[in-house]
Design an enzyme around this catalytic site. Structure first.
Site, short mmCIF file in Angstrom:
data_model
loop_
_atom_site.label_atom_id
_atom_site.label_comp_id
_atom_site.label_asym_id
_atom_site.label_seq_id
_atom_site.Cartn_x
_atom_site.Cartn_y
_atom_site.Cartn_z
N ARG A 130 5.44 -0.18 -5.94
CA ARG A 130 5.38 -0.94 -4.70
C ARG A 130 4.45 -2.15 -4.81
NH1 ARG A 130 6.83 2.31 -0.04
NH2 ARG A 130 5.40 1.06 1.18
N HIS B 248 18.72 -36.14 -4.08
CA HIS B 248 17.81 -36.50 -2.99
C HIS B 248 16.39 -36.01 -3.24
CE1 HIS B 248 21.27 -37.91 -0.80
NE2 HIS B 248 21.88 -36.77 -1.09
N TRP C 275 -2.91 -2.74 -1.52
CA TRP C 275 -2.48 -4.11 -1.79
C TRP C 275 -3.24 -4.95 -0.77
CZ3 TRP C 275 -0.04 -8.15 0.78
CH2 TRP C 275 0.59 -9.13 -0.01
N CYS D 92 0.82 -1.22 0.00
CA CYS D 92 0.00 0.00 0.00
C CYS D 92 0.85 1.27 0.00
CB CYS D 92 -0.88 0.04 1.23
SG CYS D 92 -1.92 -1.40 1.40
#
Ligand code: G6P
Length: 610
Positions: free
Chosen positions: A27, A506, A74, A2
């Site tokens: 952002r 593995h 966000w 945000c």
């Protein structure tokens, strides 16, 4: 994540708010909105999606006024849609509020306010705060007091800006755990969560600290603590070149930042290498070098790309300084009970200096009396201010969400720290002098790799439709494999895993067939022979191999599908070279898949919530 921008002055607020919001786009966000006061009328406009959609809406609405707040959201609580976008308003449409952070006790407060007949419109945590302010205001009719009382009821974190239609000449902002910078102009003030949003208007700034609020009118600004004690603030002059936050002809910020690395790595070293003494000078930790050398353990803590840089730091410090190092995800560090004492030095690494988990790690380490150092890019950021000492990267603003130039500068600074500490312990002057010369070669070596980008683009073409990628490396290049895989998944949404090459046996080896691209960092270093055996293992299972190899190694061409060469170089600084082709590979694959590389879905540049 945000973003906040606010304005009070004599100019029209909308263009200033929109300009600021665009500077915050990097952002990461999913919706945007503004609130304005004109006369005593409060108007709010918000839109899901890009700021350009909000801009179109505003151009149809013809709002005007000289006080306003704007936000990019966000989503944390509630879907990313127009209703949940900020600003939020109260029942009587008197207050509008924008908020970064998380209100942890919002459900208790919401129930309480609903009991008092407050009518909620959104699924957000933020909305409780604006109703709470309204509730207190009904009793005391005092804007400032209502905000202060409401904030005292909150658990969690906030950076807020709020306006009230009864007081069209006042803007209030406050902070706890989420940054707020105040910009000072002539009879005008700016508020933002990030200097990038206001730097086009003023370079005179003050930073709010936690539990502080600013009450701003057109003539002055009063800063207090949330519990009403006066605060004296320094006004700082920030050196910020607007060009540095523009694309300068590049299609994406990410590509611009990848291409800038010869310069940014140079800037991280500027004035820090001492030829004669064969060592480094790091003014910011000058007085802490003894604690580092005396420490029984160094603990690096960070998130994301910065965590990968920390893994390289671990290798460097253990190998050349012989102090035991541990690397911890900041998010894990804060939730266990880390064993720290006065003999432990904690060093946090953060591009933004605002990552919530890393900041919490700083505070926990300080609480336990450890010495805490910060390696940050953003000058004046919270982590830079809260750590005991530190080193800046000087890489300039990084706008692309996927970190590139900050990573190479972080590794450069960690290598400089290593050189300094090694020279104060076991490294000889002559070795130190030759290491200094190697540092100086970095920019031209990076340049050579960047010149080869057409080849990397051609390789990218062949793997645009891949669904999985494996990245392998050993020793100091293992964290590079992790970082290469992270770059690819962040921006192209292809699943990618980084693995220590020998560990492949593995588990991941089960995935290898003719459809699996495997990127192997196979430079001529101490692990070369071993990694060649791992290449054979992939080859035997028909995996497609892209090798990062050392120029002059013709043999490797006979073993792999594609080779990207890097110049021969000392192992000490090799990760700064080997990561560059991986950044470019991720970039070209993402662009060819039509992805928004600068603002990848769901990601945020600066993660200011837990
Ligand atoms: C986010 C960014 C990453 C970054 C990480 C840590 O996830 O998207 O690029 O590496 O945060 O950020 P910091 O600013 O603390 O380095």
């Amino acid at each position: 994540m945000c973003g906040i921008v606010g304005y009070i002055g004599n100019q029209e607020a909308i263009p200033i708010l929109l300009g600021g919001l665009k500077r915050l786009e990097y952002r990461g966000y999913d919706s945007a909105g503004v609130a304005m006061i004109s006369g005593q009328k409060l108007s709010v406009s918000k839109q899901k999606g890009k700021i350009s959609r909000l801009e179109t809406l505003l151009s149809e609405q013809n709002l005007n006024g000289t006080i306003g707040i704007g936000h990019t959201r966000w989503a944390t609580h509630g879907e990313p849609n127009t209703v949940n976008a900020h600003p939020h308003t109260c029942c009587e449409n008197k207050f509008a509020l924008i908020h970064n952070g998380i209100i942890e006790n919002y459900s208790i407060l919401k129930k309480e306010l609903q009991g008092k007949k407050h009518n909620f419109q959104t699924e957000t945590d933020t909305e409780v705060l604006v109703h709470l302010i309204e509730d207190f205001y009904k009793n005391n009719n005092n804007f400032e007091l209502a905000v202060r009382e409401a904030l005292q009821r909150l658990d969690g974190t906030y950076g807020i800006a709020v306006v009230c239609s009864d007081e069209p000449d006042v803007l209030i902002t406050a902070r706890k755990g989420s940054p707020i910078v105040l910009g000072l102009g002539k009879n005008e003030y700016f508020v933002a969560s990030d200097t990038a949003a206001i730097v086009a208007h003023t370079q005179q700034v003050s930073y709010l600290d936690d539990n502080e609020m600013a009450i701003i009118n057109r003539k002055n600004m009063v800063i207090k603590t949330i519990d009403d004690r006066p605060v004296e603030k320094r006004v700082e002059q920030i050196a910020f070149d607007v060009k540095k936050i523009e694309k300068s002809g590049y299609k994406h910020f990410m590509l611009k930042e990848i291409m800038e690395q010869p310069q940014t790595v140079f800037d991280s070293m500027r004035g820090r290498l001492l030829d004669e003494e064969g060592t480094a000078k790091l003014g910011g930790i000058e007085y802490e070098v003894d604690s580092l050398l005396r420490s029984r353990r160094v603990l690096f803590s960070a998130c994301g790309t910065s965590w990968h840089a920390a893994l390289i730091g671990e290798y460097l410090v253990e190998e050349y300084v012989r102090i035991p190092v541990e690397v911890e995800y900041a998010s894990e560090f804060r939730y266990r009970n880390p064993i720290l004492d006065r003999d432990t030095v904690v060093a946090v690494i953060s591009q933004s200096g605002e990552t919530a988990d890393t900041l919490a790690a700083v505070r926990e380490a300080k609480r336990k009396r450890a010495k805490v150092l910060g390696i940050c890019n953003v000058v004046g950021s919270t982590i830079a201010r809260e750590t005991d000492a530190g080193v800046y990267l000087h890489a300039g603003p990084e706008i692309g969400v996927a970190s590139t130039k900050a990573f190479t500068s972080q590794v450069t600074v960690l290598a400089l720290m290593t050189l300094l500490l090694a020279r104060m312990s076991s490294m000889s002057a002559s070795t130190g002098r030759s290491v200094v010369q190697e540092f100086k070669l970095l920019p031209e070596k990076i340049e050579q790799i960047l010149k080869n980008r057409k080849l990397i683009e051609t390789i990218a073409d062949k793997y645009v439709d891949a669904t999985n990628f494996l990245y392998l490396g050993r020793g100091i290049n293992f964290p590079v494999a992790l970082e290469g895989a992270l770059k690819l998944k962040e921006i192209s949404y292809i699943h990618a895993e980084g693995y220590p090459a020998a560990e492949m046996k593995h588990g991941p080896i089960a995935l290898i067939d003719e459809n699996m691209p495997v990127v192997v960092i196979a430079t001529k270093d101490s692990t070369y022979d071993k990694i060649m055996s791992n290449i054979e293992e992939v080859r035997a299972r028909k995996g497609k191999i892209i090798a990062i190899a050392t120029e002059g190694d013709d043999f490797i061409k006979t073993k792999v599908d594609h080779v990207i060469y890097v110049p021969p170089f000392t192992e000490f600084l090799l990760p700064i070279l080997t990561i560059i082709p991986l950044q470019l590979l991720a970039y070209y694959i993402a662009v060819k898949r039509g992805c928004d590389v600068d603002q990848p879905r769901n990601l945020a540049k600066s993660v200011t919530v837990e």
